[in-house]
Design an enzyme around this catalytic site. Sequence first.
Site, PDB file in Angstrom:
ATOM      1  N   SER A  22      81.500  12.037  28.992  1.00  0.00           N
ATOM      2  CA  SER A  22      81.109  10.642  29.232  1.00  0.00           C
ATOM      3  C   SER A  22      82.243   9.761  28.710  1.00  0.00           C
ATOM      4  O   SER A  22      82.641   9.900  27.541  1.00  0.00           O
ATOM      5  CB  SER A  22      79.797  10.322  28.515  1.00  0.00           C
ATOM      6  OG  SER A  22      79.411   8.985  28.741  1.00  0.00           O
ATOM      7  N   TRP A  86      76.955   1.486  33.231  1.00  0.00           N
ATOM      8  CA  TRP A  86      76.923   2.874  33.711  1.00  0.00           C
ATOM      9  C   TRP A  86      77.123   3.837  32.545  1.00  0.00           C
ATOM     10  O   TRP A  86      76.368   4.791  32.367  1.00  0.00           O
ATOM     11  CB  TRP A  86      78.023   3.049  34.757  1.00  0.00           C
ATOM     12  CG  TRP A  86      78.151   4.444  35.328  1.00  0.00           C
ATOM     13  CD1 TRP A  86      78.638   5.536  34.690  1.00  0.00           C
ATOM     14  CD2 TRP A  86      77.779   4.871  36.630  1.00  0.00           C
ATOM     15  NE1 TRP A  86      78.610   6.630  35.508  1.00  0.00           N
ATOM     16  CE2 TRP A  86      78.080   6.252  36.717  1.00  0.00           C
ATOM     17  CE3 TRP A  86      77.231   4.235  37.750  1.00  0.00           C
ATOM     18  CZ2 TRP A  86      77.863   6.988  37.867  1.00  0.00           C
ATOM     19  CZ3 TRP A  86      77.024   4.965  38.891  1.00  0.00           C
ATOM     20  CH2 TRP A  86      77.319   6.336  38.947  1.00  0.00           C
ATOM     21  N   ASN A  89      74.128   3.806  30.220  1.00  0.00           N
ATOM     22  CA  ASN A  89      72.999   4.540  30.802  1.00  0.00           C
ATOM     23  C   ASN A  89      73.232   6.053  30.785  1.00  0.00           C
ATOM     24  O   ASN A  89      72.292   6.837  30.631  1.00  0.00           O
ATOM     25  CB  ASN A  89      72.762   4.071  32.241  1.00  0.00           C
ATOM     26  CG  ASN A  89      72.127   2.691  32.297  1.00  0.00           C
ATOM     27  OD1 ASN A  89      71.402   2.299  31.373  1.00  0.00           O
ATOM     28  ND2 ASN A  89      72.407   1.935  33.350  1.00  0.00           N
ATOM     29  N   GLU A  90      74.495   6.446  30.961  1.00  0.00           N
ATOM     30  CA  GLU A  90      74.854   7.868  30.805  1.00  0.00           C
ATOM     31  C   GLU A  90      74.475   8.351  29.417  1.00  0.00           C
ATOM     32  O   GLU A  90      73.895   9.427  29.230  1.00  0.00           O
ATOM     33  CB  GLU A  90      76.365   8.055  30.999  1.00  0.00           C
ATOM     34  CG  GLU A  90      76.761   8.547  32.367  1.00  0.00           C
ATOM     35  CD  GLU A  90      78.252   8.842  32.442  1.00  0.00           C
ATOM     36  OE1 GLU A  90      78.935   8.808  31.399  1.00  0.00           O
ATOM     37  OE2 GLU A  90      78.731   9.114  33.555  1.00  0.00           O
ATOM     38  N   LEU A  91      74.814   7.530  28.408  1.00  0.00           N
ATOM     39  CA  LEU A  91      74.541   7.892  27.014  1.00  0.00           C
ATOM     40  C   LEU A  91      73.038   8.024  26.782  1.00  0.00           C
ATOM     41  O   LEU A  91      72.580   8.956  26.105  1.00  0.00           O
ATOM     42  CB  LEU A  91      75.138   6.846  26.074  1.00  0.00           C
ATOM     43  CG  LEU A  91      75.127   7.187  24.592  1.00  0.00           C
ATOM     44  CD1 LEU A  91      76.029   8.377  24.319  1.00  0.00           C
ATOM     45  CD2 LEU A  91      75.564   5.974  23.758  1.00  0.00           C
TER      46      LEU A  91
END
Length: 771
Positions: A22, A86, A89-91
């Site tokens: 990420s 983005w 939200n990945e995290l």
Amino acid sequence: MALSLASSPSSSRTWLYDVFPSFSGVDVRVTFLSHLLKEFDKKLITAFKDNEIERSRSLDPELKQAIKDSRIAVVIFSQNYASSSWCLNELLEIVKCGQMVIPVFYRLDPSHVRKQTGDFGKIFEETCKNQTEEVIIIQWRRALTDVANTLGYHSVNWGNEAAMIEEIANDVLDKLLLTSSKDSENFVGIEDHVAKLSVLLQLDAEEVRMVGLWGSSGIGKTTIARVLFQRLSQHFRGSIFIDRAFVSKTMEIFKEANPDDYNMKLHLQRNFLSEILGKGDIKINHLSAVGERLKNQKVLIFIDDFDDQVVLEALVGQTQWFGSGSRIVVVTNDKQYLRAHGINHIYEVYLPTEELAVEMLCRSAFRKKAAPEGFEELVAKVTGLAGSLPLGLNVLGSSLRGRDKEYWMDLLPRLQNGLDGKIEKTLRVSYDGLTSEEDKALFRHIACLFQWEKVTYLKLLLADSGLSVTVGLENLADKSLIHVREDYVKMHRLLEEMGRGIVRLEEPEKREFLVDAQDICDVLSQDTGTHKILGIKLNIDEIDELNVHENAFKGMRNLRFLEIHSKKRYEIGNEEVTIHLPENFDYLPPKLKILDWFGYPMRCLPSKFRPEKLVKLKMVNSKLEKLWEGIVSLTCLKEMDMWGSTNLIEMPDLSKATNLETLKLRKCYSLVKLPSSIPHPNKLKKLDLRNCRNVETIPTGISLKSLKDLNTKGCSRMRTFPQISSTIEDVDIDATFIEEIRSNLSLCFENLHTFTMHSPKKLWERVQVCM
């Protein structure tokens, strides 16, 4: 260095990627990340790569799935990480999935991420202004704080960025080794073994390293090896797990050959290379092939439970054969086997601690980690009596599964009195727990005679024994007393020895089976055998000389299985005569189903012997000139092997041997004619006439309609090609004088695997056309 944010993911998961990175592309994609991914590739760590897909505010379903399919997340916090909803939200998705997280703080103070302060905090606040849902902002803050609190890598602490990248990749590799797998559920304490072995293996070292996995039988070596292999294999260009079954396929073909036979080793290497390279058409003609094919390949090789030095030398003879970083693990209970091959890095598997042993028993008996209320003291006592041997705990636990407390209590005195502190006797409890005497008898048959036998063959041999073989095998498997793998019956060596120990409780002449060389010599030389003896299995390599009494077998009217074999004496004419029979020896029991006698010293079988019940007749290196007179009903006969019987002049009439599947007459130099007839229908699948140099033809009365394997190599007088059928798979007519194929012969080679010959060109052209 990293700590997990949640409990380890379920061991039932199937992972697509090792790592999900990420990151903020504008900060690290073409710099730090590119070098990190290159290092991952070098170590064969599979990382998800987004290929710079277009990012929006909402997380793409493809990215969500990739996070779920990854074992470890590497989060690279940089100045602009928080500028992207983005990334945030990945995290959130990473934290939600419970992946192990390794944070990297790239040119950034970890406290700024943890508290959302400094320039990182300002950028984060700007991103929050575009987020309408307050709950999402709260979740972002919590995720940033939690992940930043995890011990990770801070670039400021590293003067050399390349060194930091290498350390991160090594850390990921170590974490992958410790990630739980499906196999781990079946062996308590597996993670400790794997962790210690990973240190010994030094997986990030460039050297080729051989490691031994050593311990007593039943201690769990194979389980440990299987788990380790599963976790490591994806990080190597090629990998193979070689067990006894793999090697046995080759050894079976060359079982009568010298143990150091060149062709046998060549065949082993061919199969080995085919498996590890994933190619089915490997062709080699010298023993340097492994080194030539694999010297630039990083490979992983496990060799388990096959203590044959010749096999080890043939497959993994030298470290120079394999590419940098290759690892070879040899699993054995014989430390000398490892030393002899120069393997000095050895991991010894010790008995588990009392705590782990108790858990093993509980998982086997109750399918739980701990004992139910009221069973705690009983479990502790039974564990002690079992000697903490994992195999014993599993077998004993299985026999106690579903039993109430009273049964456990009643069993304790029996265990206490019967074990005398010896681990092997623990296994006796499961045997005694068999409710059928038939099942017990079947167990003893397997332990004494039929280890590694095919199920179909075992059923045939015991067809009229009164034993329900199908039911019995299932019951024995349920008790963990045997395993049936690929139609072969396998019994652990401790269990095998335990079964033989049960038989030894009787005096030798009263036993069902005789397997100890000295006991067999005493019975045969003193004529003390009785009708109770069902089987004799003698390895003549263990004796110096034996003078058989003229009436040795007359008292053994129920003898069904007679095997006198050698594992060392192969060269014809070089072995000394070990067994002597008197001239007036004239009796073999009529119920014999197996007559296997290496080096049988007489010119013919006893005149009164009737072979009607024989399933297997094997007289390798015998002095026989003929077998018997007349036509005999041989409907039970499946295999006849006269390999190396150089004095054999004539074969008996086999016209009634309609179930014969294998006929081996290799090196029967004096044999001139084959039996005139084995009529159709028959089941003859293998006909081996190699080096029968006086045989001129295969009689037309021998139907070859079921034949799959024909070998007439070295039949130098043979001039006529036999009439084979479409069932044929392997043909070797090399070194013969076959010059033509009869015009009425129709060859259909749709099932053909190999066709070997060195014959006139016109024959080859005819065969080419037919193929």
